[in-house]
Design a protein around this motif. Structure first.
Motif, PDB file in Angstrom:
ATOM      1  N   THR A   1     138.251   9.727 -70.614  1.00 11.24           N
ATOM      2  CA  THR A   1     138.642   9.616 -71.919  1.00 11.24           C
ATOM      3  C   THR A   1     139.040   8.223 -72.475  1.00 11.24           C
ATOM      4  O   THR A   1     139.894   7.949 -73.341  1.00 11.24           O
ATOM      5  N   GLY A   2     138.498   7.209 -71.541  1.00 12.79           N
ATOM      6  CA  GLY A   2     138.842   5.975 -71.910  1.00 12.79           C
ATOM      7  C   GLY A   2     138.607   5.471 -73.514  1.00 12.79           C
ATOM      8  O   GLY A   2     139.017   4.602 -73.994  1.00 12.79           O
ATOM      9  N   ASP A   3     137.411   5.791 -73.822  1.00 10.90           N
ATOM     10  CA  ASP A   3     136.940   5.385 -75.188  1.00 10.90           C
ATOM     11  C   ASP A   3     137.470   6.136 -76.251  1.00 10.90           C
ATOM     12  O   ASP A   3     137.360   5.888 -77.349  1.00 10.90           O
ATOM     13  N   LEU A   4     138.629   7.275 -75.985  1.00 10.38           N
ATOM     14  CA  LEU A   4     139.136   8.180 -76.946  1.00 10.38           C
ATOM     15  C   LEU A   4     140.544   7.341 -77.376  1.00 10.38           C
ATOM     16  O   LEU A   4     141.133   6.796 -76.559  1.00 10.38           O
ATOM     17  N   SER A   5     140.755   7.362 -78.708  1.00  7.33           N
ATOM     18  CA  SER A   5     142.138   6.737 -79.031  1.00  7.33           C
ATOM     19  C   SER A   5     143.150   7.691 -78.949  1.00  7.33           C
ATOM     20  O   SER A   5     143.433   8.611 -79.287  1.00  7.33           O
TER      21      SER A   5
ATOM     22  N   LYS B   1     143.831  12.847 -71.928  1.00  9.18           N
ATOM     23  CA  LYS B   1     143.912  11.363 -72.301  1.00  9.18           C
ATOM     24  C   LYS B   1     144.965  10.840 -71.659  1.00  9.18           C
ATOM     25  O   LYS B   1     144.764   9.823 -70.923  1.00  9.18           O
TER      26      LYS B   1
ATOM     27  N   MET C   1     145.110   8.404 -81.919  1.00 10.00           N
ATOM     28  CA  MET C   1     144.346   9.350 -82.974  1.00 10.00           C
ATOM     29  C   MET C   1     144.718  10.648 -82.584  1.00 10.00           C
ATOM     30  O   MET C   1     144.977  11.525 -83.353  1.00 10.00           O
TER      31      MET C   1
END
Lengths: 84, 84
Positions: B32-36, B80, B39
């Motif tokens: 989930t590293g690319d998830l903000s 996340k 957000m």
């Protein structure tokens, strides 16, 4: 104005600005590997329909917030297709 | 039923199921590293407010779709926080 009006406006603003951090993160890092392509395809189509729905029923909050969410998601989708 | 009703229903269903591919992807890959984070924090709060708004104005489509979106986003947020 009623309480529900203000609540709806606050909800619209929060769910709209929510996508900004993801846009900034994906733009800066150029990393979108963990994002789901199908999610952004579906969500972009869905909020596009919400915007049309807002226009038809004459709801400015629904129309405006979904136009902005549509644009932000379209850009995330563009970055996802570009960077994989 | 009017055209706008069906359009709203289709929009609600698409924006609701849109999060399923992201849930499945994050759950399977544990990445989930690319998830903000911001957000998903904001969006989860926002759709929670949309659900309350739907309950107050008596709109079942708004209430139900946002409860499901809320639950899906809460799970993405959990993944996340867990996986970073």
């Amino acid at each position: 104005m009623e309480f529900s009006f203000y609540l709806g406006m606050i909800a619209a603003v929060i769910t709209t600005v929510a996508f900004l951090p993801q846009v900034i993160k994906a733009h800066k890092t150029k990393k979108t590997g963990d994002l789901s392509l199908l999610m952004y395809v579906l969500f972009t189509i869905g909020v596009g329909l919400w915007a049309i729905y807002g226009a038809i029923i004459g709801s400015w909050p629904v129309l405006l917030s979904n136009i902005i969410i549509f644009a932000l998601n379209l850009y995330i989708l563009f970055l996802k297709i570009k960077h994989g």
